[in-house]
Design a protein around this motif. Structure first.
Motif, PDB file in Angstrom:
ATOM      1  N   MET A 124      35.783  35.279  45.723  1.00 39.10           N
ATOM      2  CA  MET A 124      36.987  34.769  46.368  1.00 39.10           C
ATOM      3  C   MET A 124      37.132  35.328  47.771  1.00 39.10           C
ATOM      4  SD  MET A 124      39.942  34.317  43.462  1.00 39.10           S
ATOM      5  CE  MET A 124      40.816  33.081  44.404  1.00 39.10           C
ATOM      6  N   PHE A 125      36.729  36.576  47.984  1.00 41.36           N
ATOM      7  CA  PHE A 125      36.753  37.142  49.333  1.00 41.36           C
ATOM      8  C   PHE A 125      35.677  36.498  50.206  1.00 41.36           C
ATOM      9  CE2 PHE A 125      39.206  40.518  47.304  1.00 41.36           C
ATOM     10  CZ  PHE A 125      40.172  40.757  48.270  1.00 41.36           C
ATOM     11  N   GLU A 126      34.522  36.224  49.621  1.00 41.82           N
ATOM     12  CA  GLU A 126      33.461  35.547  50.369  1.00 41.82           C
ATOM     13  C   GLU A 126      33.915  34.161  50.803  1.00 41.82           C
ATOM     14  OE1 GLU A 126      30.206  35.645  47.657  1.00 41.82           O
ATOM     15  OE2 GLU A 126      29.630  37.704  48.164  1.00 41.82           O
ATOM     16  N   ASP A 127      34.616  33.456  49.923  1.00 38.95           N
ATOM     17  CA  ASP A 127      35.134  32.131  50.267  1.00 38.95           C
ATOM     18  C   ASP A 127      36.182  32.224  51.362  1.00 38.95           C
ATOM     19  OD1 ASP A 127      33.502  31.017  48.377  1.00 38.95           O
ATOM     20  OD2 ASP A 127      35.062  30.829  46.851  1.00 38.95           O
ATOM     21  N   VAL A 146      50.825  30.441  50.527  1.00 35.62           N
ATOM     22  CA  VAL A 146      49.757  31.258  49.968  1.00 35.62           C
ATOM     23  C   VAL A 146      48.526  30.383  49.748  1.00 35.62           C
ATOM     24  CG1 VAL A 146      49.037  32.702  48.039  1.00 35.62           C
ATOM     25  CG2 VAL A 146      51.388  32.819  48.879  1.00 35.62           C
ATOM     26  N   LYS A 147      47.449  30.676  50.482  1.00 37.88           N
ATOM     27  CA  LYS A 147      46.271  29.829  50.446  1.00 37.88           C
ATOM     28  C   LYS A 147      45.028  30.538  49.918  1.00 37.88           C
ATOM     29  CE  LYS A 147      47.722  27.038  54.426  1.00 37.88           C
ATOM     30  NZ  LYS A 147      47.365  26.592  55.796  1.00 37.88           N
ATOM     31  N   SER A 148      45.038  31.856  49.886  1.00 36.85           N
ATOM     32  CA  SER A 148      43.796  32.562  49.624  1.00 36.85           C
ATOM     33  C   SER A 148      44.048  33.838  48.844  1.00 36.85           C
ATOM     34  CB  SER A 148      43.106  32.909  50.945  1.00 36.85           C
ATOM     35  OG  SER A 148      43.856  33.908  51.634  1.00 36.85           O
ATOM     36  N   ILE A 149      42.971  34.467  48.413  1.00 34.07           N
ATOM     37  CA  ILE A 149      43.064  35.736  47.696  1.00 34.07           C
ATOM     38  C   ILE A 149      43.696  36.808  48.568  1.00 34.07           C
ATOM     39  CG2 ILE A 149      40.715  36.394  48.347  1.00 34.07           C
ATOM     40  CD1 ILE A 149      42.582  37.324  45.076  1.00 34.07           C
ATOM     41  N   LYS A 150      43.460  36.759  49.859  1.00 31.08           N
ATOM     42  CA  LYS A 150      44.045  37.763  50.748  1.00 31.08           C
ATOM     43  C   LYS A 150      45.559  37.623  50.807  1.00 31.08           C
ATOM     44  CE  LYS A 150      39.910  38.319  53.608  1.00 31.08           C
ATOM     45  NZ  LYS A 150      39.320  38.168  54.960  1.00 31.08           N
ATOM     46  N   ASP A 151      46.038  36.378  50.890  1.00 34.72           N
ATOM     47  CA  ASP A 151      47.484  36.153  50.870  1.00 34.72           C
ATOM     48  C   ASP A 151      48.090  36.643  49.553  1.00 34.72           C
ATOM     49  OD1 ASP A 151      47.430  34.905  53.372  1.00 34.72           O
ATOM     50  OD2 ASP A 151      47.056  32.938  52.505  1.00 34.72           O
ATOM     51  N   THR A 152      47.419  36.308  48.450  1.00 34.60           N
ATOM     52  CA  THR A 152      47.909  36.720  47.142  1.00 34.60           C
ATOM     53  C   THR A 152      47.900  38.236  47.007  1.00 34.60           C
ATOM     54  OG1 THR A 152      47.064  34.681  46.147  1.00 34.60           O
ATOM     55  CG2 THR A 152      47.580  36.483  44.650  1.00 34.60           C
ATOM     56  N   LEU A 153      46.855  38.874  47.501  1.00 37.12           N
ATOM     57  CA  LEU A 153      46.746  40.328  47.411  1.00 37.12           C
ATOM     58  C   LEU A 153      47.862  41.006  48.188  1.00 37.12           C
ATOM     59  CD1 LEU A 153      45.275  42.873  46.532  1.00 37.12           C
ATOM     60  CD2 LEU A 153      43.692  42.552  48.447  1.00 37.12           C
TER      61      LEU A 153
END
Length: 230
Positions: free
Chosen positions: A98-101, A153-160
């Motif tokens: 998910m971070f790679e994406d 919220v679009k990505s794992i970073k936003d969720t984190l």
């Protein structure tokens, strides 16, 4: 011990078998639809409530991108363990990908924040130097009322970033922040090391520093997780 519950449909139920238990408020009956919920809760076991060939579908059906993965690590920080190595490797591999994406498809521009210092974790040491760097973090934040309406919220970073604010750097007691941050970081690192997907301690620390640490959403100048680290 603490007992908590949510109405069905709020998005908190069913991530792992221990969270599939239902309570009938009219009769006082505890219902275990999967047949594993009660025993997994007793044994602090994390079991995905679907057969392995449906795990990707389970992961995709999430209220925020990657929230189930973060809840896994949060459970581990509280003493839970995966049912087996297949569960661990799936979670860790999905987290890495998910971070790679995110790198391939970055989310919206964020705001600059100053990272906070991190304490040493027993057996792992301090993963970061004291050098100060600015990181870009998304402006996405949790709603004040704790609801799942958290903006774009679009990505794992936003969720984190949302997860860290809501579950780690929360409340007035900064000492609690220190304890929760160390427990969460240790859970992520220990599971990553055990999965063998990134290599040993050094590689896992470097990965955490590059991917997870920059998402710590705090600009509080009073947050020093260890005296002398800031």
């Amino acid at each position: 011990s603490k007992f908590t519950g949510h109405p069905i449909g709020v998005g908190c139920e069913g991530d792992f078998n221990c969270n599939t238990l239902l309570y009938d408020v009219m009769t006082g009956v505890l219902i275990d639809p999967s047949g594993y919920g009660r025993i997994d809760a007793i044994n602090f076991t994390l079991r995905i409530p679907f057969p392995q060939h449906e795990w990707k579908m389970w992961l995709a059906d999430d209220r925020l991108p990657g929230m189930k993965l973060l809840r896994y690590f949060n459970f581990v920080s509280r003493g839970f363990t995966p049912l087996d190595d297949n569960v661990r490797k799936f979670i860790c591999d999905s987290f890495i990908k998910m971070f790679e994406d995110d790198v391939a498809c970055p989310s919206s521009p964020g705001v600059m924040v100053d990272p906070i210092g991190l304490p040493s974790v027993p057996g792992m040491g301090s993963p970061f130097s004291s050098k100060h760097n600015d990181y870009t973090a998304s402006a996405t934040d949790a709603a004040a009322d704790g609801s799942e309406t958290v903006g774009d919220v679009k990505s794992i970073k936003d969720t984190l970033q949302t997860f860290i604010k809501r579950k780690v750097f929360r409340g007035p007691d900064k000492a609690v922040w220190v304890k929760k941050e160390g427990a969460f970081r240790m859970a992520v690192m220990s599971e990553m090391v055990a999965s063998g997907l990134l290599g040993g301690d050094r590689a896992v620390k470097a990965w955490y520093k590059e991917n997870v640490y920059p998402q710590y959403p705090t600009t509080d100048p009073d947050v020093k997780l260890k005296p002398g680290l800031h």
